[in-house]
Design an enzyme around this catalytic site. Structure first.
Site, PDB file in Angstrom:
ATOM      1  CG  ASP A  32      -1.659  -1.281   1.487  1.00  0.00           C
ATOM      2  OD1 ASP A  32      -2.105  -1.889   0.504  1.00  0.00           O
ATOM      3  OD2 ASP A  32      -1.801  -1.684   2.663  1.00  0.00           O
ATOM      4  CD  GLU A 239      -8.998  -2.906  -0.643  1.00  0.00           C
ATOM      5  OE1 GLU A 239      -9.387  -2.992   0.529  1.00  0.00           O
ATOM      6  OE2 GLU A 239      -8.249  -3.764  -1.159  1.00  0.00           O
TER       7      GLU A 239
HETATM    8  O1  FUB Z   1      -3.083  -3.537   3.705  1.00  0.00           O
HETATM    9  C1  FUB Z   1      -4.367  -3.842   4.181  1.00  0.00           C
HETATM   10  C2  FUB Z   1      -5.406  -3.562   3.151  1.00  0.00           C
HETATM   11  O2  FUB Z   1      -5.132  -4.334   1.995  1.00  0.00           O
HETATM   12  C3  FUB Z   1      -5.418  -2.151   2.643  1.00  0.00           C
HETATM   13  O3  FUB Z   1      -5.966  -1.236   3.545  1.00  0.00           O
HETATM   14  C4  FUB Z   1      -6.184  -2.362   1.405  1.00  0.00           C
HETATM   15  O4  FUB Z   1      -6.197  -1.281   0.519  1.00  0.00           O
HETATM   16  C5  FUB Z   1      -5.510  -3.585   0.843  1.00  0.00           C
HETATM   17  O5  FUB Z   1      -4.351  -3.272   0.125  1.00  0.00           O
END
Ligand code: FUB
Length: 338
Positions: A32, A239
């Site tokens: 991320d 997301e």
């Molecule tokens: O790293 C945890 C979660 O996985 C992140 O918040 C999401 O965007 C995904 O990449």
């Protein structure tokens, strides 16, 4: 037999996709990556993946991260410095578990780290921590930003002088539990013909530590001007929002989650609406796809992750590659493998 072996090895090497970029670090797992240019250097604010032994499930419990390490580079091709632990879950008074994808912003001599973590009731909230240095260590506030929820904060330092916080992630990120900024622990995911769940945003207060307004839904439209339905899951938001500006336009990019694209949409205002334009990054190895886009010395770069080092979805490694635009402002789609 030896000849057959060699032929099969050669054939395999040809069909196995080769990564276009190598992991930026391999001494820890990172994911991320939110990248920014501060003081002429690249600073990367990633998640720090760890193996905690928690079984994989749809709520993402196996993403059980406990701290952040900030990384820096003099340029996208130079060596990476790991500045060590910048913030630990143990230092956040209100935190329960799971420090997920963070972002950072600079204003008037201070750096602000925005992070999602579950509170002690297991509800994701967004917190902020500050430091005089881009690499931290960061001192967290005693409570989350009031009115925030879900995951994946992204802060746009807009050219109009304002700072805007974008956030949201469905499934494990709990966005489906929030309607009209009200929490419902039992809310269900939408059915295929219902409108897709939308990401949220709000302007930040001048001190960067609160929202200046209640979170609003961000309208994401298809190229005919229609909002996406839940079943448009190769294009609708899931997301990982990221917002950047390019030639007087606002680019809202995000992960489509279960279809694993990084898609993008363009608008004229930081509030949207944003119109879908296509794919920035095709699916990578591993379930999640999460990115940032940043300009450095006149070129644009995509920071992203895959699972090249571990082969496991929750143990990721960050990477960088150049990103280019077509003359009409659309982004040339990237495949992380050749
Ligand atoms: O790293 C945890 C979660 O996985 C992140 O918040 C999401 O965007 C995904 O990449």
């Amino acid at each position: 037999t030896t000849l057959l072996c060699l032929i099969s090895l050669a054939a395999n090497a040809q069909i196995r996709p080769q990564p276009i970029s190598q992991p930026l670090v391999s001494h820890i797992y990172t994911a991320d990556p939110s990248a920014h240019v501060f003081n002429g250097k690249l600073y990367i604010y990633p998640s720090h993946d760890v193996e905690s032994g928690i079984k994989e499930d749809d709520s993402g419990a196996h993403f059980d991260m406990r701290d952040y390490h900030i990384l820096s580079m003099d340029s996208p091709t130079s060596k990476v410095t790991d500045h060590g632990v910048a913030l630990s879950v143990n230092d956040i008074a209100w935190a329960g578990r799971q420090l997920w994808a963070p972002d950072a912003a600079y204003k008037k001599g201070m750096y602000y780290l925005y992070f999602p973590v579950k509170d002690k009731q297991d509800v994701f909230r967004i917190g902020v921590a500050s430091s005089k240095r881009p690499e931290g260590p960061f001192t967290p506030e005693k409570a989350p930003l009031e009115g925030t929820y879900s995951i994946d904060p992204c802060v746009l330092a807009a050219t109009n002088g304002e700072y805007y916080l974008y956030f949201g992630g469905i499934w494990g990120g709990q966005l489906q539990r929030w309607n009209n900024n009200t929490y419902d622990a039992n809310a269900k995911l939408r059915t295929p013909d219902e409108p897709a769940i939308l990401p949220r945003m709000a302007r930040l207060s001048p001190d960067m530590k609160q929202l200046a307004e209640a979170p609003k839904e961000i309208q994401l439209l298809d190229e005919t001007g229609k909002p996406f339905l839940e079943k448009d899951n190769d294009k609708r938001f899931f997301e990982g929002p990221w917002v950047h500006q390019y030639k007087n336009k606002y680019y809202f990019s995000y992960s489509t989650g279960d279809t694993h694209n990084i898609a993008y949409a363009i608008g004229d205002s930081p509030y949207g609406p944003f119109t879908y334009k296509g794919v920035v990054l095709k699916p990578v190895q591993g379930w999640t796809n999460h990115h940032s886009i940043v300009a450095f010395e006149g070129k644009w770069y995509l920071f992203y992750h895959d699972v090249q080092l571990s082969g496991k979805t929750h143990l990721r490694n960050i990477k960088v590659t150049e990103l280019t635009y077509n003359p009409d402002g659309t982004i040339v789609p990237i495949s992380a493998y050749k």
